[in-house]
Scaffold this motif. Structure first.
Motif, PDB file in Angstrom:
ATOM      1  N   CYS A   1      15.515  -4.331 -11.445  1.00  0.00           N
ATOM      2  CA  CYS A   1      15.807  -4.413 -10.015  1.00  0.00           C
ATOM      3  C   CYS A   1      17.031  -5.290  -9.790  1.00  0.00           C
ATOM      4  O   CYS A   1      17.413  -6.084 -10.646  1.00  0.00           O
TER       5      CYS A   1
ATOM      6  N   ALA B   1      15.095  -1.200  -6.506  1.00  0.00           N
ATOM      7  CA  ALA B   1      14.459  -0.982  -7.796  1.00  0.00           C
ATOM      8  C   ALA B   1      15.080   0.231  -8.471  1.00  0.00           C
ATOM      9  O   ALA B   1      15.359   1.244  -7.822  1.00  0.00           O
TER      10      ALA B   1
ATOM     11  N   PHE C   1       7.731  -2.793  -7.805  1.00  0.00           N
ATOM     12  CA  PHE C   1       8.896  -2.531  -8.640  1.00  0.00           C
ATOM     13  C   PHE C   1       8.655  -3.172  -9.997  1.00  0.00           C
ATOM     14  O   PHE C   1       7.670  -3.906 -10.188  1.00  0.00           O
TER      15      PHE C   1
END
Length: 308
Positions: free
Chosen positions: A170, A128, A165
């Motif tokens: 990501c 992330a 996240f």
């Protein structure tokens, strides 16, 4: 609605990076997705781009097809929500896939650094990034939450281990993402990231936060209609799908109390949980003990670094 002017950082010299694809999902945001493609086309990595159009009813697809980023355009002919990302990953031919939405993109060099991390750490399944918001590049509050995760560092992973996240900030290892099943179709969209983090961790993959990677997020004012209700719904459904029954029952009771009190989105969320609960129970797969212990650590009041 016209998009705000895009300030693109200068392209740095260097060869394209053939390790990473960018997957973008969009729906009825022609100006926004074109701005995202402008930014991706300017990256020094020059990544291949796959755009999944989730049933737009405007001129989005025609405009995308003629963009200099030369994206592969996939049209499932319905709104697949976050599952559109699964479609993009299946069509990718690179070992790594970064995600953007039609209001986000990556800074120059971030994708190359992410690929380097994934190369160097074979157990890393998802990394992330730090997210900056708007033209002023304000820190997304989630950055501080993830950076303060109480989960212990792991010697074979970079960054800070997390179980949450931001979906448009990501990068995943394609093998890990597909092996974990990608985004779950029951959730559709809104807070769907936690379940994927659980499933990656349950399969033995690392999920970490690495602030050396940066993604830019320029959300439209107001966001999508109904998002709050979907986030509340998906939080509870995620618990029914993976967590102990007591945890799921308590969360459902809290949602019911919120609905009775008239909290925004709670009544709709509770109704949608009820409709989807039989399917959640049929697909229920409790987490392995080690992952459940990590999830419980993040459940503690005030604990950072958990579900986004």
């Amino acid at each position: 609605m016209s998009a705000e002017p895009l300030s693109v950082e200068p392209v740095r010299e260097g060869a394209p990076d053939d390790r990473i694809t960018v997957a973008v999902i969009t729906r009825d945001r022609r100006a926004g997705v074109l701005r995202t493609l402008d930014a991706l086309a300017a990256l020094p990595e020059r990544p291949p781009v796959i755009v999944v159009d989730n049933g737009s009813d405007d001129a989005t697809v025609e405009a995308i097809r003629h963009h200099p980023a030369a994206p592969l355009v996939l049209r499932p002919h319905r709104n697949t929500g976050a599952v559109g990302r699964n479609l993009a990953v299946r069509h990718a031919t690179t070992p790594y896939v970064a995600f953007s939405d039609d209001d986000s993109w990556w800074t120059p060099g971030a994708l190359r650094r992410a690929a380097d991390l994934l190369d160097a750490h074979p157990r890393l399944g998802l990394v992330a990034a730090r997210t900056v918001v708007g033209p002023g590049r304000a820190e997304d509050p989630l950055n501080a939450v993830l950076a303060a995760s109480p989960l212990p560092y792991e010697a074979d992973l970079p960054g800070r281990p997390v179980l949450g996240f931001l979906g448009c900030a990501c990068v995943v290892r394609r093998e890990a993402f597909l092996g974990a099943g990608g985004y779950h179709p029951l959730l559709f969209f809104g807070g769907e990231e936690t379940l994927l983090a659980y499933d990656l961790a349950a399969a033995g993959w690392g999920v970490t936060y690495e602030p050396a990677l940066t993604a830019c997020h320029h959300p439209e004012p107001g966001g999508r209609a109904g998002r709050l209700a979907r986030v509340r719904r998906n939080h509870v459904l995620t618990l029914w799908l993976r967590r102990p029954l007591g945890v799921a029952l308590r969360a459902t009771a809290r949602l019911a109390a919120a609905a009775a009190a008239g909290e925004p989105g709670a009544r709709r969320a509770l109704g949608e949980v009820a409709v989807r609960l039989p399917a959640a129970l049929a697909r229920r797969r409790p987490l392995p003990p080690a992952v459940e212990r990590a999830a419980r650590l993040l459940d503690r009041p005030g604990a950072p670094g958990g579900p986004a």
